[in-house]
Design an enzyme around this catalytic site. Structure first.
Site, short mmCIF file in Angstrom:
data_model
loop_
_atom_site.label_atom_id
_atom_site.label_comp_id
_atom_site.label_asym_id
_atom_site.label_seq_id
_atom_site.Cartn_x
_atom_site.Cartn_y
_atom_site.Cartn_z
N MET A 30 1.35 6.68 -7.15
CA MET A 30 1.47 6.35 -8.62
C MET A 30 1.88 7.62 -9.57
O MET A 30 1.57 7.37 -10.59
CB MET A 30 0.30 5.65 -9.03
CG MET A 30 -0.38 4.59 -8.07
SD MET A 30 -1.22 3.24 -8.76
CE MET A 30 -2.73 4.12 -9.38
N GLY A 31 2.21 8.29 -8.94
CA GLY A 31 2.91 9.49 -9.83
C GLY A 31 1.73 10.23 -10.41
O GLY A 31 0.48 10.51 -10.03
N HIS A 37 -0.86 14.94 -3.32
CA HIS A 37 0.35 14.26 -3.04
C HIS A 37 1.36 15.11 -2.49
O HIS A 37 2.03 14.75 -1.30
CB HIS A 37 0.99 13.55 -4.18
CG HIS A 37 0.14 12.76 -5.27
ND1 HIS A 37 -0.51 13.27 -6.40
CD2 HIS A 37 -0.31 11.46 -4.97
CE1 HIS A 37 -1.10 12.04 -6.81
NE2 HIS A 37 -0.94 10.97 -5.95
N ASP A 150 -8.47 7.86 -0.02
CA ASP A 150 -8.63 6.37 -0.17
C ASP A 150 -8.97 5.66 1.17
O ASP A 150 -8.21 5.35 1.67
CB ASP A 150 -7.39 6.05 -0.93
CG ASP A 150 -7.19 6.63 -2.24
OD1 ASP A 150 -7.72 6.13 -3.12
OD2 ASP A 150 -6.36 7.57 -2.45
N SER A 186 -5.54 12.24 -9.60
CA SER A 186 -4.82 11.81 -10.89
C SER A 186 -5.71 11.77 -12.12
O SER A 186 -5.43 12.01 -13.25
CB SER A 186 -3.86 10.98 -10.89
OG SER A 186 -2.98 11.08 -9.64
P1 AMP Z 1 -2.29 7.41 -5.86
O1 AMP Z 1 -1.08 8.24 -6.56
O2 AMP Z 1 -3.55 8.13 -6.31
O3 AMP Z 1 -2.03 6.14 -5.57
O4 AMP Z 1 -2.18 8.29 -4.46
C1 AMP Z 1 -1.15 7.98 -3.42
C2 AMP Z 1 -1.18 8.79 -2.14
O5 AMP Z 1 -2.01 10.23 -2.44
C3 AMP Z 1 -2.60 7.87 -1.56
O6 AMP Z 1 -2.25 7.85 -0.26
C4 AMP Z 1 -3.67 8.58 -1.80
O7 AMP Z 1 -4.54 8.65 -0.87
C5 AMP Z 1 -3.05 10.06 -1.81
N1 AMP Z 1 -3.92 11.27 -2.38
C6 AMP Z 1 -4.45 11.05 -3.62
N2 AMP Z 1 -5.35 12.15 -3.78
C7 AMP Z 1 -5.27 12.75 -2.62
C8 AMP Z 1 -5.87 14.05 -2.13
N3 AMP Z 1 -6.75 14.70 -2.85
N4 AMP Z 1 -5.75 14.67 -0.90
C9 AMP Z 1 -4.76 13.91 -0.15
N5 AMP Z 1 -4.10 12.71 -0.50
C10 AMP Z 1 -4.44 12.35 -1.57
#
Ligand code: AMP
Length: 281
Positions: A30-31, A37, A150, A186
């Site tokens: 989601m940026g 990420h 997640d 984020s």
């Molecule tokens: P999001 O942008 O928060 O929807 O996350 C996008 C992807 O990045 C998802 O698969 C999350 O589980 C992963 N992600 C978010 N934060 C972390 C982190 N701290 N370490 C590893 N992966 C992450």
């Protein structure tokens, strides 16, 4: 780096590289990208895959309009990070491209989505599985990389892939953390100094539980007590501490090497989640 804004543009870009014999790896985001990420991009890039990152703040997975409106958007910086980490295509559609007028379809995974995050955020996982299915269809990846951060989401996506016979390998990447252990997110930039300090208790409690397990403790209530003692304090609104089987997410009666502990709390108005996979080594 190609920037695609429609499913068709994405499909064209991935089809070309598929014809050239490249494997395609998709990283949905989601940026507001951070090191968590980019660690996913690096894993996706292994074995020279053609890497697609999607950047889309998906309105359908936010129950709470204020959380959606407060979600950070940093597209230019995100694109720079993508370039630096070897992303080949960024797919960044608008909400009306993703869900045009008349859009009426939801992908629903039963059971796994009713508990924990699903219970606290009704409709959240329907939004996730719907958008991820659309991304899978447009991109047709060989692999999809998701973060362990997640954890429940990875279990839901695994179910989706199996149930819909999708020829996609799910890769779950370890959680990237700040030096004090807080899982990168984020949403962390919305924590004020005091809340940021309090937030360290989540990982602190989970790592203590891990140590207790490694020292031989198997009793679920004792381990839960350790976590709750640390996280029960002014400023932390604990939502759940779930001690579950890693695959089924069913509650465990005793801890073993297949156990995951999931935690969710609101601190300084920001909802945070984290987890640990118990291992006896
Ligand atoms: P999001 O942008 O928060 O929807 O996350 C996008 C992807 O990045 C998802 O698969 C999350 O589980 C992963 N992600 C978010 N934060 C972390 C982190 N701290 N370490 C590893 N992966 C992450």
């Amino acid at each position: 780096m190609i920037i695609a804004s429609t499913a068709r543009d994405l499909a064209v870009a991935t089809e070309q590289s598929r014809r050239q014999g490249q494997r395609i790896a998709l990283v949905p985001t989601m940026g507001a990208l951070h090191r968590g990420h980019t660690s996913l991009f690096d894993i996706a890039k292994k074995e020279d895959a053609f890497v697609v990152a999607s950047i889309f703040v998906n309105p359908r997975q936010f129950g709470d309009a204020s959380d959606f409106n407060a979600y950070p958007i940093t597209l230019e910086a995100d694109l720079d990070l993508c370039r630096h980490h070897g992303v080949d295509v960024v797919y960044s559609p608008t909400a009306s491209t993703m869900y045009p007028t008349g859009y009426a379809t939801t992908v629903h995974v039963e059971g796994l989505t009713d508990i924990y995050e699903g219970q606290s955020r009704p409709g959240h996982f329907d939004g996730v599985t719907t958008v991820v299915t659309k991304l899978f269809n447009a991109c047709r990846p060989d692999r999809a990389v998701f973060g362990q951060k997640d954890f429940q989401q990875t279990a839901v996506i695994r179910r989706l892939i199996i149930d819909l016979d999708l020829p996609i390998e799910l890769i779950v990447a370890p959680t990237a953390r700040a030096e004090d252990g807080l899982a990168l997110s984020s949403r962390n930039i919305r924590l004020d100094t005091q809340a940021r300090e309090l937030a360290t208790n989540l990982w602190r409690s989970l790592s203590l539980a891990q140590k207790q397990f490694q020292a031989g403790e198997r009793n679920v209530e004792i381990i839960r007590g350790t976590i709750e003692r640390i996280c029960t304090q002014p400023g932390i609104i604990l939502d759940y501490v779930a001690i579950v089987d890693r695959q089924t997410l069913e509650s465990k009666t005793h801890c073993d090497d297949q156990t995951a502990i999931l935690i969710a709390a609101t601190i300084g108005g920001v909802r945070l989640i984290d987890n640990v996979l118990l291992n006896s080594q």
